[in-house]
Design an enzyme around this catalytic site. Structure first.
Site, PDB file in Angstrom:
ATOM      1  N   GLU A   1       8.507  -1.185   4.671  1.00  0.00           N
ATOM      2  CA  GLU A   1       9.256   0.066   4.508  1.00  0.00           C
ATOM      3  C   GLU A   1      10.226   0.256   5.667  1.00  0.00           C
ATOM      4  OE1 GLU A   1       9.178   1.766   1.806  1.00  0.00           O
ATOM      5  OE2 GLU A   1       7.375   0.939   0.865  1.00  0.00           O
TER       6      GLU A   1
ATOM      7  N   TYR B   1       0.956  -6.896 -16.082  1.00  0.00           N
ATOM      8  CA  TYR B   1       1.424  -6.083 -17.195  1.00  0.00           C
ATOM      9  C   TYR B   1       1.590  -6.972 -18.416  1.00  0.00           C
ATOM     10  CZ  TYR B   1       4.138  -2.897 -20.041  1.00  0.00           C
ATOM     11  OH  TYR B   1       4.557  -2.107 -21.081  1.00  0.00           O
TER      12      TYR B   1
ATOM     13  N   ALA C   1       0.788  -1.241   0.000  1.00  0.00           N
ATOM     14  CA  ALA C   1       0.000   0.000   0.000  1.00  0.00           C
ATOM     15  C   ALA C   1       0.815   1.283   0.000  1.00  0.00           C
ATOM     16  CB  ALA C   1      -0.909   0.011   1.230  1.00  0.00           C
TER      17      ALA C   1
ATOM     18  N   TYR D   1      10.035  -9.240 -20.786  1.00  0.00           N
ATOM     19  CA  TYR D   1       8.910  -9.094 -19.866  1.00  0.00           C
ATOM     20  C   TYR D   1       7.905 -10.245 -20.015  1.00  0.00           C
ATOM     21  CZ  TYR D   1       5.983  -7.222 -16.332  1.00  0.00           C
ATOM     22  OH  TYR D   1       5.295  -7.115 -15.157  1.00  0.00           O
TER      23      TYR D   1
ATOM     24  N   ALA E   1       4.761  -9.166   4.104  1.00  0.00           N
ATOM     25  CA  ALA E   1       3.410  -9.638   3.747  1.00  0.00           C
ATOM     26  C   ALA E   1       3.392 -11.118   3.353  1.00  0.00           C
ATOM     27  CB  ALA E   1       2.847  -8.799   2.596  1.00  0.00           C
TER      28      ALA E   1
ATOM     29  N   THR F   1       8.152   3.174 -11.568  1.00  0.00           N
ATOM     30  CA  THR F   1       8.046   2.891 -10.139  1.00  0.00           C
ATOM     31  C   THR F   1       9.374   2.273  -9.731  1.00  0.00           C
ATOM     32  OG1 THR F   1       7.225   0.637 -10.402  1.00  0.00           O
ATOM     33  CG2 THR F   1       5.547   2.374 -10.281  1.00  0.00           C
TER      34      THR F   1
ATOM     35  N   ALA G   1       5.333  -5.805  -5.061  1.00  0.00           N
ATOM     36  CA  ALA G   1       6.430  -5.986  -6.024  1.00  0.00           C
ATOM     37  C   ALA G   1       7.673  -6.185  -5.183  1.00  0.00           C
ATOM     38  CB  ALA G   1       6.570  -4.781  -6.931  1.00  0.00           C
TER      39      ALA G   1
ATOM     40  N   LEU H   1       4.690   2.215 -16.031  1.00  0.00           N
ATOM     41  CA  LEU H   1       4.957   3.469 -15.337  1.00  0.00           C
ATOM     42  C   LEU H   1       6.264   3.387 -14.588  1.00  0.00           C
ATOM     43  CD1 LEU H   1       1.489   4.402 -13.886  1.00  0.00           C
ATOM     44  CD2 LEU H   1       2.929   5.823 -15.313  1.00  0.00           C
TER      45      LEU H   1
ATOM     46  N   THR I   1       3.528   2.515  -1.989  1.00  0.00           N
ATOM     47  CA  THR I   1       4.068   3.189  -3.179  1.00  0.00           C
ATOM     48  C   THR I   1       3.307   2.714  -4.419  1.00  0.00           C
ATOM     49  OG1 THR I   1       5.740   1.457  -3.498  1.00  0.00           O
ATOM     50  CG2 THR I   1       6.437   3.393  -2.244  1.00  0.00           C
TER      51      THR I   1
HETATM   52  P1  NAI Z   1       6.147  -0.591  -6.059  1.00  0.00           P
HETATM   53  O1  NAI Z   1       7.555  -1.022  -5.892  1.00  0.00           O
HETATM   54  O2  NAI Z   1       5.857   0.856  -6.206  1.00  0.00           O
HETATM   55  O3  NAI Z   1       5.246  -1.110  -4.819  1.00  0.00           O
HETATM   56  C1  NAI Z   1       5.517  -2.303  -4.170  1.00  0.00           C
HETATM   57  C2  NAI Z   1       4.784  -2.362  -2.842  1.00  0.00           C
HETATM   58  O4  NAI Z   1       5.007  -3.648  -2.245  1.00  0.00           O
HETATM   59  C3  NAI Z   1       5.266  -1.351  -1.789  1.00  0.00           C
HETATM   60  O5  NAI Z   1       4.155  -0.916  -1.027  1.00  0.00           O
HETATM   61  C4  NAI Z   1       6.188  -2.184  -0.904  1.00  0.00           C
HETATM   62  O6  NAI Z   1       6.320  -1.714   0.440  1.00  0.00           O
HETATM   63  C5  NAI Z   1       5.456  -3.496  -0.917  1.00  0.00           C
HETATM   64  N1  NAI Z   1       6.279  -4.655  -0.585  1.00  0.00           N
HETATM   65  C6  NAI Z   1       7.346  -5.160  -1.256  1.00  0.00           C
HETATM   66  N2  NAI Z   1       7.799  -6.281  -0.632  1.00  0.00           N
HETATM   67  C7  NAI Z   1       6.983  -6.468   0.440  1.00  0.00           C
HETATM   68  C8  NAI Z   1       6.918  -7.445   1.453  1.00  0.00           C
HETATM   69  N3  NAI Z   1       7.754  -8.490   1.511  1.00  0.00           N
HETATM   70  N4  NAI Z   1       5.975  -7.320   2.409  1.00  0.00           N
HETATM   71  C9  NAI Z   1       5.097  -6.274   2.397  1.00  0.00           C
HETATM   72  N5  NAI Z   1       5.104  -5.331   1.442  1.00  0.00           N
HETATM   73  C10 NAI Z   1       6.033  -5.434   0.480  1.00  0.00           C
HETATM   74  O7  NAI Z   1       5.582  -1.430  -7.272  1.00  0.00           O
HETATM   75  P2  NAI Z   1       4.432  -1.192  -8.354  1.00  0.00           P
HETATM   76  O8  NAI Z   1       5.072  -0.851  -9.642  1.00  0.00           O
HETATM   77  O9  NAI Z   1       3.330  -0.373  -7.822  1.00  0.00           O
HETATM   78  O10 NAI Z   1       3.938  -2.699  -8.526  1.00  0.00           O
HETATM   79  C11 NAI Z   1       2.763  -3.205  -7.940  1.00  0.00           C
HETATM   80  C12 NAI Z   1       2.185  -4.261  -8.866  1.00  0.00           C
HETATM   81  O11 NAI Z   1       1.821  -3.633 -10.093  1.00  0.00           O
HETATM   82  C13 NAI Z   1       3.165  -5.381  -9.230  1.00  0.00           C
HETATM   83  O12 NAI Z   1       2.469  -6.595  -9.315  1.00  0.00           O
HETATM   84  C14 NAI Z   1       3.654  -4.952 -10.606  1.00  0.00           C
HETATM   85  O13 NAI Z   1       4.117  -6.034 -11.370  1.00  0.00           O
HETATM   86  C15 NAI Z   1       2.370  -4.383 -11.169  1.00  0.00           C
HETATM   87  N6  NAI Z   1       2.515  -3.521 -12.353  1.00  0.00           N
HETATM   88  C16 NAI Z   1       3.492  -2.557 -12.419  1.00  0.00           C
HETATM   89  C17 NAI Z   1       3.637  -1.800 -13.580  1.00  0.00           C
HETATM   90  C18 NAI Z   1       4.682  -0.735 -13.685  1.00  0.00           C
HETATM   91  O14 NAI Z   1       4.953  -0.288 -14.799  1.00  0.00           O
HETATM   92  N7  NAI Z   1       5.257  -0.276 -12.606  1.00  0.00           N
HETATM   93  C19 NAI Z   1       2.736  -1.992 -14.732  1.00  0.00           C
HETATM   94  C20 NAI Z   1       1.690  -2.961 -14.518  1.00  0.00           C
HETATM   95  C21 NAI Z   1       1.618  -3.714 -13.376  1.00  0.00           C
HETATM   96 NA    NA Z   2       2.208  -0.942  -5.080  1.00  0.00          NA
END
Ligand code: NAI
Ligand code: NA
Length: 396
Positions: free
Chosen positions: A74, A224, A48, A234, A111, A274, A139, A272, A50
């Site tokens: 975090e 994605y 939640a 990918y 998590a 990230t 992620a 995007l 980022t």
């Molecule tokens: P992000 O890196 O911004 O967010 C990841 C989140 O997971 C953060 O809140 C982080 O604290 C949490 N996290 C990571 N490891 C953790 C753990 N062990 N325990 C608890 N929390 C944990 O990533 P983003 O880009 O928002 O990715 C989220 C989803 O969206 C992923 O499944 C990604 O594949 C998907 N996605 C991303 C795209 C992109 O271009 N960034 C495009 C389409 C899908």
């Molecule tokens: Na996220």
């Protein structure tokens, strides 16, 4: 302290509390500028802090007045050592939510573990009773498997052969050729273990066993697809196998939720900047061309625009959201538009270190990258002394 960005490759080691706060405020204001959504009331967001997860939490709270519980991993701040950005984002979000009279609490920990699932369950039982939307937006590069104790590491590799293509160092704009060796079977299995659907299933199963999912509850995870261009690294690479598994898990979860008329969906989102996507070779060059073209065509979106659209035009409009023939919700529709992709393909062939400045949106990429950590955010005075010690008001 005065906090400056300290980058190492595709990560930034510092984060700015005021910049992160400003980003969150901007996202909240965006959602408030749109029509209210007849959406969920009690929401659990796993991942939640980022990216898409944070944007989902903000949309739930400020678009639909939902109570939210956020789970994330975090790094808290220490004197003279800033927290990780998701910490500051969550602090800002919860401060704003509480000011608006909205319930918002969070749990910081792994998590993937049974322990964090248990803590979350206890909190839901105590405070909310039942959840009607579970967002699964993790992620992570690693997962310590809760049943076997094995630590799985995900990799970003092609399958079956070496993949060679252009990539950009988004700090310098230098374009070079990169060759990535193919994954082993073990790499594939490990990546599926980390980024596939098993943990999503474990979460929903644990919640359902405790009767914490409301009738008609929905759960959504993010995937994605992207263009042919990036397929080898990918969608047809190790991460793609994990996404295949995640997408298959949606059907499995939907089956298991039949008794409460619940539904599991995968939403395919747009590429995007990230923390997660910056780490994938080739993708940053693709994104910098994509940004240019999408901005020129007035269809560019960030995480918050994507999630607001997912909620208002897909999840909470008609009775059943429209899906593609694989059952997936698509909010990558504008990225995948034929005219957009055709333009990117042309640019791709012409992209060199010399041309990228004019044909791509490297600056947009760069700004977005620094924005993730609260830097280069408009309206923030970076010369000002700030307190790096910030508390998350609803942290358990
Ligand atoms: P992000 O890196 O911004 O967010 C990841 C989140 O997971 C953060 O809140 C982080 O604290 C949490 N996290 C990571 N490891 C953790 C753990 N062990 N325990 C608890 N929390 C944990 O990533 P983003 O880009 O928002 O990715 C989220 C989803 O969206 C992923 O499944 C990604 O594949 C998907 N996605 C991303 C795209 C992109 O271009 N960034 C495009 C389409 C899908
Ligand atoms: Na996220």
């Amino acid at each position: 302290m005065i906090i400056e960005p300290r980058t190492r490759g595709f990560i930034c080691l510092t984060a700015h509390p005021k910049g992160c706060e400003k980003n969150v405020l901007n996202q909240i204001n965006y959602v408030k500028s749109k029509d209210p959504i007849e959406g969920p009331k009690n929401v659990l967001v796993i991942g939640a802090s980022t990216g898409f997860g944070l944007a989902s939490r903000i949309t739930s709270a400020f678009g639909s007045n939902a109570a939210t519980i956020g789970v994330f991993l975090e790094k808290p701040p220490k004197p003279n050592r800033p927290a990780s950005p998701g910490w500051y984002n969550s602090a800002a979000f919860e401060t704003q939510a509480h000011q608006a009279g909205l319930y918002a609490k969070s749990i910081n920990g792994d998590a993937f573990s049974d322990d964090i699932k248990k803590q979350t369950i206890e909190l839901i039982k105590k405070d909310l009773g039942q959840i009607d939307l579970v967002i699964y937006s993790l992620a992570s590069p690693v997962r310590l498997h809760p049943k076997t104790g094995i630590k799985h590491k995900s990799v970003l590799k092609p399958i079956g052969g070496v993949y060679t293509n252009k990539t950009v160092d988004f700090h310098t704009g230098d374009i070079s050729q990169i060759s990535i060796d193919p994954a082993t079977e073990e790499d594939v299995a490990n990546t599926i273990a980390v980024m596939g659907g098993e943990d999503w299933y474990f979460w929903i199963d644990a919640l359902q066993k405790e009767n914490l999912l409301a009738p008609n509850a929905t759960t959504v995870a993010y995937s994605y697809i992207g263009p042919k261009l990036t397929e080898p690294v990918y969608r047809k690479g190790t991460i793609g196998r994990a996404k295949d598994d995640l997408e298959a898990t949606a059907f499995k979860i939907s089956d298991s939720l039949k008794s409460i008329n619940g539904k599991a969906y995968v939403s395919v989102n747009k590429a995007l900047v990230t923390q997660a996507s910056s780490a994938i070779p080739v993708i940053p060059l693709y994104i910098s061309l994509l940004y240019k073209i999408m901005k020129e065509n007035n269809v560019h979106e960030g995480c918050i625009e994507q999630m607001e659209r997912l909620f208002s035009e897909r999840l909470y409009t008609t009775e059943q959201p429209n899906t593609d023939k694989e059952g997936r919700i698509r909010v990558d529709d504008w990225e995948m538009r034929e005219d957009i992709q055709a333009q990117i393909k042309d640019l791709w062939d012409n992209a060199t270190t010399e041309t990228l400045g004019s044909i791509g949106d490297l600056e947009g990429y760069n700004t977005d990258f620094f924005n993730l950590f609260g830097f280069k955010v408009e309206g923030v005075n970076y010369d000002e002394d700030v307190n790096e010690i910030v508390e998350i008001p609803g942290l358990q």
